[in-house]
Design an enzyme around this catalytic site. Structure first.
Site, PDB file in Angstrom:
ATOM      1  N   ASP A  19     -10.887   3.796  19.616  1.00  0.00           N
ATOM      2  CA  ASP A  19     -10.585   4.710  19.044  1.00  0.00           C
ATOM      3  C   ASP A  19     -10.884   6.430  19.680  1.00  0.00           C
ATOM      4  O   ASP A  19     -10.597   7.278  19.627  1.00  0.00           O
ATOM      5  CB  ASP A  19     -10.963   4.763  17.493  1.00  0.00           C
ATOM      6  CG  ASP A  19     -10.170   3.696  16.832  1.00  0.00           C
ATOM      7  OD1 ASP A  19      -9.175   3.221  17.536  1.00  0.00           O
ATOM      8  OD2 ASP A  19     -10.051   3.250  16.076  1.00  0.00           O
ATOM      9  N   ALA A  20     -11.654   6.471  20.091  1.00  0.00           N
ATOM     10  CA  ALA A  20     -13.220   7.840  20.384  1.00  0.00           C
ATOM     11  C   ALA A  20     -11.960   7.924  21.898  1.00  0.00           C
ATOM     12  O   ALA A  20     -11.681   9.384  21.932  1.00  0.00           O
ATOM     13  CB  ALA A  20     -14.124   7.221  21.353  1.00  0.00           C
ATOM     14  N   TYR A  39      -8.441   7.758  22.248  1.00  0.00           N
ATOM     15  CA  TYR A  39      -7.510   8.261  21.650  1.00  0.00           C
ATOM     16  C   TYR A  39      -7.782   9.431  21.595  1.00  0.00           C
ATOM     17  O   TYR A  39      -6.941  10.262  21.580  1.00  0.00           O
ATOM     18  CB  TYR A  39      -6.909   7.405  20.381  1.00  0.00           C
ATOM     19  CG  TYR A  39      -5.787   7.398  20.458  1.00  0.00           C
ATOM     20  CD1 TYR A  39      -4.524   6.784  20.853  1.00  0.00           C
ATOM     21  CD2 TYR A  39      -5.368   8.142  19.216  1.00  0.00           C
ATOM     22  CE1 TYR A  39      -3.144   6.850  20.339  1.00  0.00           C
ATOM     23  CE2 TYR A  39      -4.641   8.394  18.714  1.00  0.00           C
ATOM     24  CZ  TYR A  39      -3.218   8.185  18.915  1.00  0.00           C
ATOM     25  OH  TYR A  39      -2.306   8.549  18.549  1.00  0.00           O
ATOM     26  N   SER A  72      24.359  -5.271   1.186  1.00  0.00           N
ATOM     27  CA  SER A  72      22.998  -6.212   1.307  1.00  0.00           C
ATOM     28  C   SER A  72      24.293  -7.680   1.774  1.00  0.00           C
ATOM     29  O   SER A  72      24.962  -7.746   2.331  1.00  0.00           O
ATOM     30  CB  SER A  72      23.062  -6.117   0.100  1.00  0.00           C
ATOM     31  OG  SER A  72      22.660  -7.320  -0.674  1.00  0.00           O
ATOM     32  N   LYS A 132      13.566 -13.790   5.992  1.00  0.00           N
ATOM     33  CA  LYS A 132      14.091 -11.979   4.957  1.00  0.00           C
ATOM     34  C   LYS A 132      12.760 -11.229   4.830  1.00  0.00           C
ATOM     35  O   LYS A 132      11.903 -11.947   4.300  1.00  0.00           O
ATOM     36  CB  LYS A 132      14.700 -12.336   4.090  1.00  0.00           C
ATOM     37  CG  LYS A 132      15.409 -11.766   3.390  1.00  0.00           C
ATOM     38  CD  LYS A 132      16.443 -12.139   2.791  1.00  0.00           C
ATOM     39  CE  LYS A 132      16.633 -11.584   1.124  1.00  0.00           C
ATOM     40  NZ  LYS A 132      16.344 -10.015   0.689  1.00  0.00           N
ATOM     41  N   ARG A 182      19.227   3.313   1.134  1.00  0.00           N
ATOM     42  CA  ARG A 182      20.321   2.128   1.635  1.00  0.00           C
ATOM     43  C   ARG A 182      20.740   2.923   0.798  1.00  0.00           C
ATOM     44  O   ARG A 182      22.104   3.386   0.371  1.00  0.00           O
ATOM     45  CB  ARG A 182      20.126   0.959   1.100  1.00  0.00           C
ATOM     46  CG  ARG A 182      21.580   0.574   0.689  1.00  0.00           C
ATOM     47  CD  ARG A 182      21.639  -1.486   0.573  1.00  0.00           C
ATOM     48  NE  ARG A 182      20.519  -1.434   0.331  1.00  0.00           N
ATOM     49  CZ  ARG A 182      20.447  -3.128   0.597  1.00  0.00           C
ATOM     50  NH1 ARG A 182      20.773  -3.282   1.427  1.00  0.00           N
ATOM     51  NH2 ARG A 182      19.336  -3.489  -0.218  1.00  0.00           N
ATOM     52  N   GLU A 211      13.853  -2.390   7.804  1.00  0.00           N
ATOM     53  CA  GLU A 211      12.734  -3.087   6.461  1.00  0.00           C
ATOM     54  C   GLU A 211      11.525  -1.987   6.852  1.00  0.00           C
ATOM     55  O   GLU A 211      11.020  -2.569   7.866  1.00  0.00           O
ATOM     56  CB  GLU A 211      12.451  -4.291   5.997  1.00  0.00           C
ATOM     57  CG  GLU A 211      12.540  -4.751   4.931  1.00  0.00           C
ATOM     58  CD  GLU A 211      13.932  -4.663   4.210  1.00  0.00           C
ATOM     59  OE1 GLU A 211      15.260  -5.192   5.249  1.00  0.00           O
ATOM     60  OE2 GLU A 211      13.675  -5.098   3.255  1.00  0.00           O
ATOM     61  N   LYS A 241      22.198 -15.682  11.135  1.00  0.00           N
ATOM     62  CA  LYS A 241      22.775 -14.440  11.171  1.00  0.00           C
ATOM     63  C   LYS A 241      23.492 -15.037  13.055  1.00  0.00           C
ATOM     64  O   LYS A 241      23.267 -16.349  13.149  1.00  0.00           O
ATOM     65  CB  LYS A 241      22.402 -13.755  12.186  1.00  0.00           C
ATOM     66  CG  LYS A 241      21.281 -12.261  11.402  1.00  0.00           C
ATOM     67  CD  LYS A 241      20.642 -11.612  11.713  1.00  0.00           C
ATOM     68  CE  LYS A 241      19.795 -10.679  10.403  1.00  0.00           C
ATOM     69  NZ  LYS A 241      19.189  -9.768  11.515  1.00  0.00           N
ATOM     70  N   CYS A 283     -12.173 -14.911 -36.038  1.00  0.00           N
ATOM     71  CA  CYS A 283     -12.563 -14.694 -34.770  1.00  0.00           C
ATOM     72  C   CYS A 283     -12.928 -15.677 -34.268  1.00  0.00           C
ATOM     73  O   CYS A 283     -14.306 -15.887 -34.982  1.00  0.00           O
ATOM     74  CB  CYS A 283     -12.734 -12.810 -34.443  1.00  0.00           C
ATOM     75  SG  CYS A 283     -13.592 -13.169 -33.215  1.00  0.00           S
TER      76      CYS A 283
END
Ligand code: IVH
Length: 757
Positions: A33-34, A36, A82, A115, A136, A171, A287, A405
């Site tokens: 991180d540093a 970067y 869809s 999915k 969409r 997505e 698919k 109660c």
């Protein structure tokens, strides 16, 4: 010279984009991180000095400026479809058969993918540059969410592809971990938490302010195409391959299947892996592997013919209802709870599930001893879905809600208009325990250590008979408090006692909204409490508050205007005299709405929504049910008791927003920067700093008085502070400055200053 600078800037942009990709897309970062941050800051600095070399696709330009007024619309051509869903394998065989009939020459092979349960979106690159992203929507028309999509760091702002148009579809989702972190944050801030990751992703994309979206842990995958100009892909595998090379995130898990048996194997395998994915999966997508048939196959009115979704059944587990117990909540509501034989469901062991109320039990005919299906509703809360009637043996027992109660033996009654039964005894110990727990909970007064067992012991021992008794507790009595069960002694101890008292001391000066929430008035959640606190200065104003009364009056007048509207359908068949009378009542109600509305606008407790209509329309800061509940509360015995108790304790909580503007406060004239995660929500700390007269700034400069450092601080701020010689202080040290009363503050200041300056 300026050539060199431009070169350096381009290098930095490419380098940062590469590291984004390594970190967010490929999960194999090369630098920390540093490092970067250093590159990032260098680029920011150069961009500030050289606006002539501006680039809208610079990694520093992910988060846009001002919030949008509304989303503009995008036409989807071709429409965003869809998928048809199959719930059984037979239906999948029909899909395969239909394809074979439509393509008699072809032996179809398939790709099976997860999915992803997220939000569908489209993203458009022109000549390699991201120019537009959309939801969409209806399929034909969606919302332009470009600014929000740009904040998702796994989505590249440019791709190394010169094709005129590349539209990708995929997505947006939130990982389960990201979702839990977000919910924790929302709960701490007292805002309504999202229901599930899908909801959270959708809500985050609907934000008009991209700066808010940028704080949400969103991610995205791309798995299909829209419009393509100047490029094509022969197979789905090639598409995924090329996207991967461009640095676009795709679904890693994918199976090529030569025939249907292989497809079945793949979807079964995926089902077993379902919960190991970091994000939610609600099925598989099958698919056609070869994209060259897509066009010929075309689509039905809503879905393409070359793909199918296969939905997995929601997870269920079989178990036995061993008993039904009844819990008493803080308002006295009795809730039946199923005590279950423990089972594993979607990764956790479940032994109890709420049955909500008697009607729900009757509707599902759940009996003690029944074998039932347990499901995870919304994949989060377990619920008894249904009884497996075939497994009944005749020994099951019908459950009846108790007539008294279960905690105090007091009378119960059914509140008119509600299904719930309530214990009517205001002194019921179970209610008191629940109220005490709520009173001391994190978003309320945050009094450490008053959890379940301790709250019960405090009530049982008689040390606490109302939540306010917490402020009267003595250290030695607390230390001797016995938490043990069945004769076994377990003492609370002096250390825990001291902790509790310290937290209680701190609670005395917490702002009004926290107190209001703590009281547990029906309808007054954390968010409403904030609204109420925004238009009042202190607690003691509330019982006679004009704002509350005017808001109720406004709603009453709205009802009256509706009933007396001469053009209302119920009032059409009246004679003239009746009509005139009605008109008079209507005019009075409209005038009243206008008067009260304007008075509320003046005290910032309402905004005018539609001044053209008659009567004019107002939207109030405090919603109707809440304001009615609050007024009723202050008229009730419980409310009066609260007012008396706080008065006697000398506690009069002050509103954060109106806290004197901080003049003369302990932080007057100071500029404070916060970095890292603090124990209290950041906006709350910021408000308290402001209330104490301080200013909160984002960047460390020479004008900064000190930097408050929480856990996991950003190195950018701490390093800069060290360079400029700005002191770093802990949250505790800040509390010391903030919380104490003036006399104590001086001591505290001396202590802090001795340490720091
Ligand atoms: S392919 C027709 N692949 O599920 C567009 N869709 O009801 C081509 N989805 O609209 C869709 N994961 O929003 C495809 N691996 C995946 C998917 C996926 C989730 C969504 C998508 C689609 C919906 C189907």
């Amino acid at each position: 010279m300026s050539d060199k600078i431009l070169q350096r800037m381009e290098f930095l942009r490419d380098e940062l984009a590469r590291h984004d990709r390594l970190y967010y897309v490929e999960a194999r970062p090369e630098i920390g991180d540093a490092d970067y941050d250093r590159l990032y800051r260098e680029l920011e600095e150069l961009e500030r000095k050289h606006p002539e070399f501006d680039d809208p696709n610079s990694p520093t330009k992910r988060v846009g400026g001002e919030p949008l007024e509304g989303f503009s619309q995008v036409n989807h051509d071709p429409p965003m479809m869809s998928l048809d869903k199959s719930h059984s394998k037979t239906e999948l065989l029909d899909f395969d058969l239909a394809l074979k009939r439509l393509l008699p020459e072809v032996v179809p092979s398939y790709v099976v993918e997860p999915k992803v349960d997220g939000v569908a979106f489209s993203i458009l690159y022109r000549n390699g540059r991201l120019v537009r992203a959309a939801t969409r929507g209806s399929g034909e028309i969606g919302d332009d969410i470009t600014a929000n999509i740009r904040t998702i760091r796994s989505i590249p702002l440019t791709i190394p592809c010169e094709a005129a148009v590349v539209e990708l579809r995929g997505e947006v989702f939130m990982t389960r971990q990201g979702f839990f972190d977000l919910v924790t944050r929302q709960e701490a801030e007292g805002s309504e938490p999202f229901m599930n990751p899908r909801n959270a992703a959708a809500g985050s994309l609907k934000q008009l302010d991209p700066r808010v979206t940028a704080t949400r842990p969103l991610d995205a995958v791309l798995y299909a195409t829209g419009v393509l100009e100047g490029i094509s892909f022969a197979t789905h595998a090639e598409l995924v391959d090329v996207l991967g090379k461009w640095g676009v995130k795709t679904l890693e898990w994918r199976r090529f299947c030569a025939d249907m048996p292989e497809v079945f194997k793949a979807i079964d395998e995926l089902e077993t892996l379902r919960h190991d994915f970091p994000f939610e999966i609600d099925g598989a997508v099958i698919k056609l592997a070869d994209r060259k048939h897509y066009e010929a196959l075309g689509a039905t009115s809503r879905s393409p013919r070359w793909a199918r979704a296969y939905k997995y059944a929601p997870e269920r587990a079989e178990t036995v209802v061993e008993a039904v117990t009844v819990q008493v909540g803080r308002t006295g509501v009795l809730t039946p709870v199923a005590e279950l034989r423990p089972v594993l469901l979607a990764g956790s062991t479940i032994a109890r599930a709420t049955l909500h109320n008697a009607d729900e039990i009757a509707r599902k005919d759940i009996r003690i001893g029944d074998t039932v299906w347990l499901v995870k509703a919304g994949d989060v809360i377990p619920a008894v879905e249904s009884v497996i009637v075939e497994k009944r043996r005749g020994t099951e027992v019908v459950f009846e809600m108790p007539q008294r109660c279960p905690a105090c033996g007091g009378a119960v009654s059914r509140v008119t208009g509600e299904v719930a039964l309530r214990c009517t005894n205001p002194g019921c110990p179970a209610q008191l325990v629940a109220r005490l727990e709520h009173f001391a909970s994190r978003n309320a007064l945050d009094i450490e250590r008053v959890g379940g067992v301790v709250a019960e012991a405090l009530v049982k021992s008689g040390l606490v008979a109302t939540p306010y008794d917490i402020f009267r507790l003595q250290g030695d009595a607390l230390a001797r408090l016995d938490l043990g069960e069945e004769g076994k002694q377990r003492l609370f101890g002096a250390k825990n006692g001291a902790r509790l008292l310290k937290a209680a001391q701190r609670a005395r000066t917490l702002p009004l909204h926290r107190w209001l929430f703590a009281l547990g008035v029906p309808q007054i959640g954390a968010t409403v409490a904030e609204s109420v606190a925004m238009c009042h200065e202190r607690f003691s104003e509330l019982p006679t508050s004009q704002v509350l009364r005017d808001t109720v009056g406004l709603y009453d007048a709205m009802v009256e205007a509706q009933q007396s509207n001469p053009r209302g359908s119920a009032n059409r068949k009246l004679d003239e005299a009746e009509r005139n009378e009605l008109q008079r009542r209507y005019d009075t109600a409209c005038a009243r709405i206008e008067n009260l509305g304007e008075a509320l606008v003046a005290s910032r407790a309402a905004t005018k929504v539609d001044g053209e209509s008659r009567p004019a329309r107002y939207s109030t800061l405090i919603k109707e049910e809440a304001v009615r509940a609050l007024v009723a509360y202050f008229e009730s015995e419980a409310g009066r008791e609260t007012v008396r108790a706080l008065e006697a304790l000398g506690i009069d909580p002050v509103s954060q927003g109106l806290l004197s503007g901080g003049a003369g406060g302990p932080l007057e004239g100071m500029v404070v920067v916060i970095t890292g995660t603090l124990a209290a929500p950041r906006h709350e700390i910021a408000n308290r700093i402001k209330a104490a007269g301080g200013k909160v700034a984002d960047a460390v400069t020479k004008a900064t008085t000190f930097v408050v450092v929480g856990s996991d601080p950003g190195t950018a701020k701490t390093e800069r502070a060290e360079k400029l010689g700005v002191p770093l202080i802990t949250e505790e040290e800040l509390e010391l400055r903030l919380a104490a009363e003036p006399a104590v503050t001086e001591e505290a200041m001396v202590a802090v200053q001795g340490e720091l300056f």
